[in-house]
Design a protein around this motif. Structure first.
Motif, PDB file in Angstrom:
ATOM      1  N   ALA A 113       6.736 -10.329  10.552  1.00 19.08           N
ATOM      2  CA  ALA A 113       6.541  -9.363  11.638  1.00 19.08           C
ATOM      3  C   ALA A 113       7.085  -7.972  11.306  1.00 19.08           C
ATOM      4  O   ALA A 113       6.433  -6.960  11.561  1.00 19.08           O
ATOM      5  CB  ALA A 113       7.173  -9.885  12.918  1.00 19.08           C
ATOM      6  N   GLN A 114       8.282  -7.897  10.733  1.00 22.90           N
ATOM      7  CA  GLN A 114       8.904  -6.602  10.430  1.00 22.90           C
ATOM      8  C   GLN A 114       8.993  -6.350   8.928  1.00 22.90           C
ATOM      9  O   GLN A 114       9.736  -5.476   8.493  1.00 22.90           O
ATOM     10  CB  GLN A 114      10.312  -6.560  11.046  1.00 22.90           C
ATOM     11  N   TRP A 115       8.243  -7.104   8.163  1.00 20.79           N
ATOM     12  CA  TRP A 115       8.430  -7.042   6.717  1.00 20.79           C
ATOM     13  C   TRP A 115       8.040  -5.688   6.131  1.00 20.79           C
ATOM     14  O   TRP A 115       8.746  -5.143   5.277  1.00 20.79           O
ATOM     15  CB  TRP A 115       7.615  -8.146   6.036  1.00 20.79           C
ATOM     16  N   GLN A 116       6.944  -5.121   6.565  1.00 25.24           N
ATOM     17  CA  GLN A 116       6.498  -3.839   6.021  1.00 25.24           C
ATOM     18  C   GLN A 116       7.515  -2.741   6.301  1.00 25.24           C
ATOM     19  O   GLN A 116       7.819  -1.917   5.428  1.00 25.24           O
ATOM     20  CB  GLN A 116       5.135  -3.459   6.595  1.00 25.24           C
ATOM     21  N   ALA A 117       8.069  -2.718   7.511  1.00 21.81           N
ATOM     22  CA  ALA A 117       9.074  -1.711   7.863  1.00 21.81           C
ATOM     23  C   ALA A 117      10.312  -1.874   6.987  1.00 21.81           C
ATOM     24  O   ALA A 117      10.901  -0.878   6.527  1.00 21.81           O
ATOM     25  CB  ALA A 117       9.444  -1.830   9.339  1.00 21.81           C
ATOM     26  N   ASN A 118      10.690  -3.121   6.740  1.00 16.87           N
ATOM     27  CA  ASN A 118      11.834  -3.386   5.868  1.00 16.87           C
ATOM     28  C   ASN A 118      11.560  -2.910   4.443  1.00 16.87           C
ATOM     29  O   ASN A 118      12.427  -2.314   3.791  1.00 16.87           O
ATOM     30  CB  ASN A 118      12.144  -4.881   5.865  1.00 16.87           C
ATOM     31  N   TRP A 119      10.332  -3.164   3.972  1.00 15.92           N
ATOM     32  CA  TRP A 119       9.948  -2.750   2.618  1.00 15.92           C
ATOM     33  C   TRP A 119      10.045  -1.228   2.474  1.00 15.92           C
ATOM     34  O   TRP A 119      10.619  -0.719   1.505  1.00 15.92           O
ATOM     35  CB  TRP A 119       8.522  -3.218   2.334  1.00 15.92           C
ATOM     36  N   GLU A 120       9.504  -0.514   3.440  1.00 12.84           N
ATOM     37  CA  GLU A 120       9.514   0.950   3.379  1.00 12.84           C
ATOM     38  C   GLU A 120      10.934   1.495   3.451  1.00 12.84           C
ATOM     39  O   GLU A 120      11.284   2.456   2.751  1.00 12.84           O
ATOM     40  CB  GLU A 120       8.664   1.513   4.520  1.00 12.84           C
ATOM     41  N   GLU A 121      11.756   0.871   4.275  1.00 15.56           N
ATOM     42  CA  GLU A 121      13.146   1.307   4.401  1.00 15.56           C
ATOM     43  C   GLU A 121      13.904   1.096   3.096  1.00 15.56           C
ATOM     44  O   GLU A 121      14.659   1.967   2.648  1.00 15.56           O
ATOM     45  CB  GLU A 121      13.831   0.532   5.530  1.00 15.56           C
ATOM     46  N   ARG A 163       3.037 -17.721   8.642  1.00 12.30           N
ATOM     47  CA  ARG A 163       4.339 -17.519   8.025  1.00 12.30           C
ATOM     48  C   ARG A 163       4.346 -16.447   6.947  1.00 12.30           C
ATOM     49  O   ARG A 163       5.324 -15.705   6.796  1.00 12.30           O
ATOM     50  CB  ARG A 163       4.848 -18.823   7.416  1.00 12.30           C
ATOM     51  N   HIS A 164       3.265 -16.309   6.190  1.00 13.10           N
ATOM     52  CA  HIS A 164       3.313 -15.510   4.973  1.00 13.10           C
ATOM     53  C   HIS A 164       2.484 -14.234   4.988  1.00 13.10           C
ATOM     54  O   HIS A 164       2.486 -13.512   3.976  1.00 13.10           O
ATOM     55  CB  HIS A 164       2.864 -16.361   3.783  1.00 13.10           C
ATOM     56  N   THR A 165       1.777 -13.957   6.056  1.00  7.77           N
ATOM     57  CA  THR A 165       0.931 -12.761   6.049  1.00  7.77           C
ATOM     58  C   THR A 165       1.288 -11.827   7.188  1.00  7.77           C
ATOM     59  O   THR A 165       1.891 -12.231   8.184  1.00  7.77           O
ATOM     60  CB  THR A 165      -0.568 -13.123   6.149  1.00  7.77           C
ATOM     61  N   MET A 166       0.890 -10.551   7.017  1.00  6.06           N
ATOM     62  CA  MET A 166       1.108  -9.548   8.054  1.00  6.06           C
ATOM     63  C   MET A 166      -0.139  -9.431   8.921  1.00  6.06           C
ATOM     64  O   MET A 166      -1.197  -9.971   8.594  1.00  6.06           O
ATOM     65  CB  MET A 166       1.469  -8.217   7.404  1.00  6.06           C
ATOM     66  N   GLN A 167      -0.021  -8.686   9.994  1.00  4.08           N
ATOM     67  CA  GLN A 167      -1.099  -8.603  10.975  1.00  4.08           C
ATOM     68  C   GLN A 167      -2.403  -8.077  10.387  1.00  4.08           C
ATOM     69  O   GLN A 167      -3.483  -8.479  10.808  1.00  4.08           O
ATOM     70  CB  GLN A 167      -0.663  -7.693  12.146  1.00  4.08           C
ATOM     71  N   ASN A 168      -2.303  -7.173   9.408  1.00  8.49           N
ATOM     72  CA  ASN A 168      -3.518  -6.579   8.823  1.00  8.49           C
ATOM     73  C   ASN A 168      -4.018  -7.329   7.595  1.00  8.49           C
ATOM     74  O   ASN A 168      -4.841  -6.827   6.832  1.00  8.49           O
ATOM     75  CB  ASN A 168      -3.257  -5.120   8.455  1.00  8.49           C
ATOM     76  N   SER A 169      -3.524  -8.534   7.372  1.00  9.47           N
ATOM     77  CA  SER A 169      -3.909  -9.300   6.192  1.00  9.47           C
ATOM     78  C   SER A 169      -5.369  -9.732   6.255  1.00  9.47           C
ATOM     79  O   SER A 169      -5.853 -10.174   7.301  1.00  9.47           O
ATOM     80  CB  SER A 169      -3.021 -10.544   6.073  1.00  9.47           C
ATOM     81  N   PRO A 170      -6.113  -9.634   5.136  1.00  9.06           N
ATOM     82  CA  PRO A 170      -7.495 -10.144   5.099  1.00  9.06           C
ATOM     83  C   PRO A 170      -7.553 -11.639   5.420  1.00  9.06           C
ATOM     84  O   PRO A 170      -8.554 -12.109   5.971  1.00  9.06           O
ATOM     85  CB  PRO A 170      -7.931  -9.868   3.653  1.00  9.06           C
ATOM     86  N   SER A 171      -6.514 -12.374   5.077  1.00  8.83           N
ATOM     87  CA  SER A 171      -6.495 -13.812   5.371  1.00  8.83           C
ATOM     88  C   SER A 171      -6.512 -14.063   6.873  1.00  8.83           C
ATOM     89  O   SER A 171      -7.149 -15.005   7.350  1.00  8.83           O
ATOM     90  CB  SER A 171      -5.249 -14.464   4.744  1.00  8.83           C
ATOM     91  N   ARG A 172      -5.822 -13.216   7.623  1.00  9.97           N
ATOM     92  CA  ARG A 172      -5.829 -13.367   9.088  1.00  9.97           C
ATOM     93  C   ARG A 172      -7.213 -13.075   9.655  1.00  9.97           C
ATOM     94  O   ARG A 172      -7.686 -13.767  10.550  1.00  9.97           O
ATOM     95  CB  ARG A 172      -4.783 -12.442   9.719  1.00  9.97           C
TER      96      ARG A 172
END
Length: 543
Positions: A146-154, A523-532
């Motif tokens: 859920a917050q992984w991208q924000a953590n990555w950018e930080e 568990r392993h993908t973000m909201q904008n993932s092609p898999s979703r």
């Protein structure tokens, strides 16, 4: 042995996959606190015997340690002990009072994770702080993205952990004769294991490298390890060869020059992912001053590299969150996939591993990998797909063997990638590569093939991709006989291609596979993932 009252206090910096001095948080914090620092690396017997590890990895590690030693003051070196980590700590405590152990979290194999637990327990029982820094942007125990991208950018916006080497208060452990005797180089450790399989000549020639005439491994075609070497490679990439990165990344011959070639340095921590990312961002700004055509070319190249640096942490996070994929498929429904086994599976695997399948691009890749420790991403995907799809051999055999061959073996990237290319995740498309089509597209002149499969050197470029397809008259013109000069295909993939595709796609559509895919995506993908998006469209269709 000194009494407890007379033992000098020290902090141990336990080196694992972080073999560098710069952007090193444990070192940074020890220097900032004016702690007396002892650098430790362990030649752990349990890791030496680990089937994923091979001599090429240990050789790279020794080079990396040598490079660190070359940057340290006189009489200061990394202490290299041939002991399990807990035993090494107990040994050091005979001479010093260990005030703290600092290290990085290691997102590694089960054997290293269990080792870290034993170390933590040992230190906790003695009330010694065990201070672990995060591994890149990876979050231990993360339940979802859920917050992984924000953590990555930080994380990547933060400054690197750099310090003044001259301010470091190094421990000169070599004043102790017993420690001097215990500190061993790789060659000294190897001498202790002279009768064991991992330095047996037959084992080495098959799994670890190419034997030279005197029976030693020839590492000359492999990238040398070391922090300073990593920066030289990065500088060379920015100076010239990187401008064609986006165009040549998939080509087996040209990628060897156009790709960053930083993967082994990242895998063993000679350079940090943050150092590379921030260097790329600075270069993006610098390249804007170039003439328009060069600027555009560099812009595309560096953007492509940036996206792959993002993938780096993404895959390692996936492995951290579900480390059991080291021994089972991420999608548990694939545990019963109908692979072949027995002697035929072993025969196919063996011919694949030595580059004798009768498919020139596959054979060239496997031979190049064995000698150089490197393949570009597309070719890694192709050889994995070929073994697991066309030869129908279990993905775990690909995972174990390729781990020994890749100089840049990084468990957190290796296992998610192998499973994705072997099509056992249930959330990625099935990639069924045709080697001849791939080589015609990516090695049209046959440069790569002829370099690594010299048996085909006399054939014209358009014939090297599928020599098994030559008509008798053509073969006679070229003085070429398949059985005499090369090898007949191990299987006829054209004949079985339809059945292979049906086996893979039908299995992917099973209810138990799709049920597991839902869990994996959550568990392993973000909201904008092609898999979703794929899963959403699939469930919509089924309703």
């Amino acid at each position: 042995m000194l009494s407890d009252n007379t033992k000098p206090p020290i902090t141990i910096i336990w080196l694992k996959r972080d073999l560098r001095l710069r952007d090193h948080e444990p070192l940074y914090r020890a220097v900032a606190s004016n702690e007396r620092i002892l650098l430790l690396y362990c030649w752990e017997p349990s890791l030496i015997e680990e089937p994923h590890m091979s001599v090429r990895h240990w050789h790279f590690i020794q080079q990396s340690i040598d490079d660190i030693n070359g940057q340290l003051p006189e009489h200061v070196n990394v202490l290299t002990l041939h002991m399990e980590a807990v035993d090494a700590l107990a040994f050091i405590s005979r001479f010093y009072t260990i005030n703290a152990v600092r290290s990085y979290q290691e997102i590694g194999l089960k054997v290293t994770y269990n080792r870290d637990l034993r170390v933590a327990n040992y230190l906790n029982n003695r009330r010694i702080p065990f201070l672990e820094a995060k591994c890149g942007a990876v979050i231990r125990g993360l339940p979802h993205r859920a917050q992984w991208q924000a953590n990555w950018e930080e994380y990547f916006a933060e400054s690197t952990y750099d310090y003044d080497l001259k301010r470091a208060n190094w421990v000169k452990w070599n004043v102790h004769v017993d420690i001097q005797k215990a500190s061993l180089t790789l060659s000294e450790v190897s001498a202790l294991y002279a009768a064991k399989k991992y330095i047996n000549k037959d084992y080495l020639s098959k799994y670890c490298g190419v034997l030279s005439e005197d029976g030693l491994i020839d590492f000359s075609a492999m990238q040398p390890g070391g922090e300073r070497r990593a920066w030289q490679v990065l500088k060379d990439f920015f100076n010239d060869r990187g401008q064609y990165y986006h165009q040549h990344i998939s080509k087996p011959e040209y990628a060897r020059r156009a790709c960053s070639r930083l993967s082994p340095y990242l895998a063993w921590g000679n350079i940090s992912i943050k150092q590379v990312y921030q260097s790329v961002q600075r270069q993006k700004h610098k390249k804007r001053a170039l003439p328009i055509h060069e600027k555009k070319r560099w812009s595309r190249a560096l953007s492509a590299l940036t996206s792959r640096l993002h993938w780096h942490c993404h895959f390692i996070q996936k492995f951290e969150s579900e480390h059991s994929i080291e021994w089972r498929p991420m999608n548990s429904a694939y545990e019963n996939f109908p692979y072949i086994d027995g002697p035929e599976a072993e025969r196919r695997f063996y011919h694949w591993s030595i580059g004798q399948t009768g498919y020139p691009l596959v054979d060239a890749c496997m031979r190049a990998l064995r000698q150089t420790g490197y393949l570009n991403f597309r070719m890694r995907a192709m050889v994995t797909s070929f073994l697991c799809h066309h030869l129908n051999v279990h993905w775990i055999k690909a995972a174990h063997y390729l781990a020994t061959q890749f100089l840049d073996f990084e468990p957190g990237i290796h296992y998610p990638q192998i499973q994705m290319q072997a099509s056992v995740t249930g959330i990625h498309t099935v990639r069924l590569y045709n080697p001849a089509s791939q080589s015609k597209k990516l090695d049209p002149e046959g440069e790569f093939i002829k370099k690594w499969v010299p048996e085909l050197g006399s054939l014209p470029s358009d014939a090297v991709h599928a020599p098994y397809s030559l008509l008798p008259l053509e073969a006679q013109m070229f003085d070429f006989a398949l059985d005499r000069d090369y090898i007949a295909p191990i299987v006829d993939i054209a004949q079985h291609n339809r059945a292979t595709a049906k086996r893979l796609w039908d299995y992917r559509e099973r209810d138990d596979v799709i049920k597991e895919a839902k869990r994996i995506i959550h568990r392993h993908t973000m909201q904008n993932s092609p898999s979703r998006a794929w899963f959403k469209s699939k469930t919509t269709q089924n309703h």
